[in-house]
Design a protein around this motif. Structure first.
Motif, PDB file in Angstrom:
ATOM      1  N   GLU A 184       0.830  -1.213   0.000  1.00 28.21           N
ATOM      2  CA  GLU A 184       0.000   0.000   0.000  1.00 28.21           C
ATOM      3  C   GLU A 184       0.860   1.257   0.000  1.00 28.21           C
ATOM      4  O   GLU A 184       0.479   2.275  -0.590  1.00 28.21           O
ATOM      5  N   LEU A 185       2.007   1.192   0.682  1.00 27.72           N
ATOM      6  CA  LEU A 185       2.916   2.340   0.651  1.00 27.72           C
ATOM      7  C   LEU A 185       3.489   2.534  -0.749  1.00 27.72           C
ATOM      8  O   LEU A 185       3.617   3.662  -1.233  1.00 27.72           O
ATOM      9  N   THR A 186       3.830   1.436  -1.392  1.00 22.98           N
ATOM     10  CA  THR A 186       4.346   1.528  -2.756  1.00 22.98           C
ATOM     11  C   THR A 186       3.280   2.106  -3.690  1.00 22.98           C
ATOM     12  O   THR A 186       3.575   2.956  -4.544  1.00 22.98           O
ATOM     13  N   ALA A 187       2.034   1.683  -3.506  1.00 23.33           N
ATOM     14  CA  ALA A 187       0.959   2.143  -4.381  1.00 23.33           C
ATOM     15  C   ALA A 187       0.685   3.640  -4.226  1.00 23.33           C
ATOM     16  O   ALA A 187       0.339   4.322  -5.193  1.00 23.33           O
ATOM     17  N   ALA A 278      10.901  -7.007   0.486  1.00 26.75           N
ATOM     18  CA  ALA A 278      10.656  -6.042   1.559  1.00 26.75           C
ATOM     19  C   ALA A 278       9.161  -5.826   1.766  1.00 26.75           C
ATOM     20  O   ALA A 278       8.686  -5.712   2.896  1.00 26.75           O
ATOM     21  N   GLU A 279       8.381  -5.784   0.673  1.00 30.97           N
ATOM     22  CA  GLU A 279       6.931  -5.643   0.800  1.00 30.97           C
ATOM     23  C   GLU A 279       6.315  -6.873   1.462  1.00 30.97           C
ATOM     24  O   GLU A 279       5.396  -6.745   2.293  1.00 30.97           O
ATOM     25  N   THR A 283       4.164  -6.742   4.870  1.00 29.05           N
ATOM     26  CA  THR A 283       2.801  -7.268   4.964  1.00 29.05           C
ATOM     27  C   THR A 283       2.677  -8.257   6.109  1.00 29.05           C
ATOM     28  O   THR A 283       1.701  -8.226   6.885  1.00 29.05           O
ATOM     29  N   ALA A 284       3.672  -9.135   6.255  1.00 32.55           N
ATOM     30  CA  ALA A 284       3.654 -10.115   7.338  1.00 32.55           C
ATOM     31  C   ALA A 284       3.782  -9.429   8.704  1.00 32.55           C
ATOM     32  O   ALA A 284       3.115  -9.819   9.673  1.00 32.55           O
TER      33      ALA A 284
END
Length: 549
Positions: A184-187, A278-279, A283-284
């Motif tokens: 979500e940060l990447t998006a 890293a994503e 997320t985990a």
């Protein structure tokens, strides 16, 4: 600085301060010839006016806790740094700003600062504000694996300021707040990546320096970006990055570079993950925190977030190969001749990289390491013949000897990559730090009390040079070494070359001459390995590695 400038050695911090005050020395040591400001001088920055306070030496003013960007709380959490707000009137820059949130396990309560997400502040030491002289600037980044904040005496810039350098120490985000990547940060990002928030803070601090440092007597066209350990790894990434081009003009890395095939990069401060991994980690981590989405993560209290992250052994908030801050692997950037071409000064410490005067290692473990690490290359017997051991004691001694050779050779090979692979014209100066600081330091939690020998970070005391408010029982010899070492740094900041009058000659790296500069216990050149045979062995070992970071 001669022995007569100081009370008789040995003295610890409290003893020195008491004796110096009684003798009228405090505030007179290393007085600059032309100090043009006092703590009461009002300085205008783009956000408002500030006054500073007396620095550690007379004629030096320090401005503490000056904002270079906005708070990172709320919607700004895990976003690039936003512009600093303005203020009315004159701000008294007389106390450290809040440190960025992080765990403080095992740090004495009296050494723990205030924490808060409004932490993007910096500190400036100068002996000349507003004169137009244009003094060189050193922006110094903290390191270590704990106590990551700029308001520690080990980072005091007073001595370098007295030598004509304007010293800046910024705070930047660390841990999960500085490194979390998430889909979500990447998006939501403008560049299609996430993580590396702390490195983006450093870029914002450099941009602030570019726009404002002239008011403090600094030259925005002579900025050295330096740091140690984790901080040096950020300098290394920004050498590879396009994000800070033109914002700094020399680089100083203490314990910060390795040959790009060195397996140690996988565990050291310079390691990185690719964005997808890293994503996945982010997320985990969010799921383990019970946060269903990014809004849930941003709703968590910062203290709770960093405390739970510290206890989460699966969490990883290291550097990210995001294609933006770090555009590609270190090797690929060098091969593309895209590494920033600026003078570099870099070094390693004698008792780092696994070496230690107190190392405990059995002969069986030493021989097992040789078979595991060098056996697949057919080099185990060569290693054991070059570093022979017949007891636990000699095994520990020989492993330390190997580790010291390996880190020097690795740094030399990186420097040859910088010069030849990247085809850079700027000079590289490498060093091997050998001075063992006396005693231990009860004032700087970043070092703690367990480090022994010439440990990683031991050179920082001397590179910045201001020993007086730290807790070790420094001798007059230490003050002399600090003065000499800081003089090299001041010369490098001023010209891109550490050499100067009355300093032992420090040759720039020549790729066909495998030598480095000893700093600390002595000042002079030495080989990058203890013998030609060891150099050949280590070059073969490192260059045969197939993973290119």
């Amino acid at each position: 600085m001669s022995d007569t400038d100081l009370p008789s050695a040995p003295l610890n911090r409290r003893g020195f301060l008491g004796a110096a005050a009684a003798a009228g020395l405090l505030g007179t040591l290393s007085t600059p010839a032309a100090a043009k400001t006092s703590a009461a001088t009002v300085i205008s920055t783009e956000s408002g006016q500030v006054t500073g306070v007396q620095g550690g030496l007379r004629g030096v003013t320090v401005y503490k806790g000056v904002p270079y960007a906005d708070t990172t709380a709320g919607a700004n959490r895990w976003r690039p740094p936003q512009p600093a707000p303005s203020w009315n009137g004159v701000r008294a820059a007389d106390s450290w700003g809040p440190a960025c949130p992080q765990p403080v396990t095992d740090i004495p309560a009296d050494q723990v600062p205030a924490f808060g997400e409004d932490c993007l502040n910096l500190n400036i030491w100068t002996a000349d504000s507003g004169s137009g002289d244009g003094r060189p600037v050193l922006v110094w980044l903290y390191g270590g694996d704990r106590a990551l904040w700029a308001g520690q005496e080990i980072y005091n810039g007073s001595l370098l300021a007295s030598k004509g350098v304007v010293v800046v120490t910024p705070d930047h985000r660390v841990g999960p707040l500085g490194g979390l990547a998430h889909p979500e940060l990447t998006a939501e990002s403008a560049y299609g990546g996430s993580g590396n928030w702390g490195i983006q803070d450093v870029v914002a601090a450099l941009e602030w320096v570019r726009r404002n440092i002239g008011a403090f007597g600094g030259d925005p066209d002579r900025v050295t970006l330096g740091g140690w350990g984790q901080g040096a790894s950020i300098v290394n990434i920004l050498l590879a990055s396009r994000r800070a081009r033109g914002l700094y003009h020399r680089a100083l890395l203490s314990s910060g570079v390795r040959y790009t095939r060195d397996p140690g990069l996988a565990q050291g401060a310079g390691r990185y993950r690719d964005l997808a991994d890293a994503e996945t980690d982010g997320t985990a981590f969010a799921a383990r925190l019970g946060a269903a989405d990014l809004a849930g993560l941003r709703a968590l209290a910062a203290d709770d977030l960093v405390t739970r992250a510290a206890a989460d052994t699966a969490a990883d908030f290291g550097h990210v190969l995001d294609g933006y801050v770090l555009p590609d692997t270190y090797t690929a950037v060098l091969k593309a001749c895209a590494e920033t071409d600026v003078p570099v000064l870099t070094g390693v410490c004698k008792d780092a990289n696994g070496a230690s005067p107190g190392l405990k290692l059995t002969l069986d473990a030493f021989q097992a390491y040789a078979r595991s690490e060098f056996g697949p290359l057919g080099l185990a017997d060569t290693f054991l013949s070059l570093y022979p051991a017949d007891s636990d004691t000699t095994a520990a001694r020989q492993f330390s000897a190997y580790a010291r050779d390996e880190e020097r050779v690795s740094a030399f090979l990186w420097a040859t990559q910088f010069k030849t692979t990247a085809a850079n014209s700027s000079d590289v100066y490498t060093y091997f730090w050998t001075r063992v600081p006396p005693g231990y330091d009860d004032t700087n939690p970043v070092i703690g009390t367990d480090a022994t020998g010439a440990f990683e970070g031991s050179d920082v005391y001397y590179l910045l040079g201001y020993l007086y408010n730290t807790g070790r029982p420094w001798t007059s010899k230490d003050y002399d070494i600090a003065d000499t070492t800081a003089s090299y740094v001041a010369r490098f900041a001023a010209t891109g070359d550490p050499n100067g009058s009355s300093l032992a000659d420090w040759p720039a790296l020549a790729t066909d001459t495998p030598q480095t500069m000893e700093l600390g216990a002595g000042f002079g050149t030495l080989a990058v390995a203890d013998s030609d045979a060891k150099l050949a062995f280590l070059q073969t070992y490192l260059q045969s590695q197939t993973t290119e970071f």
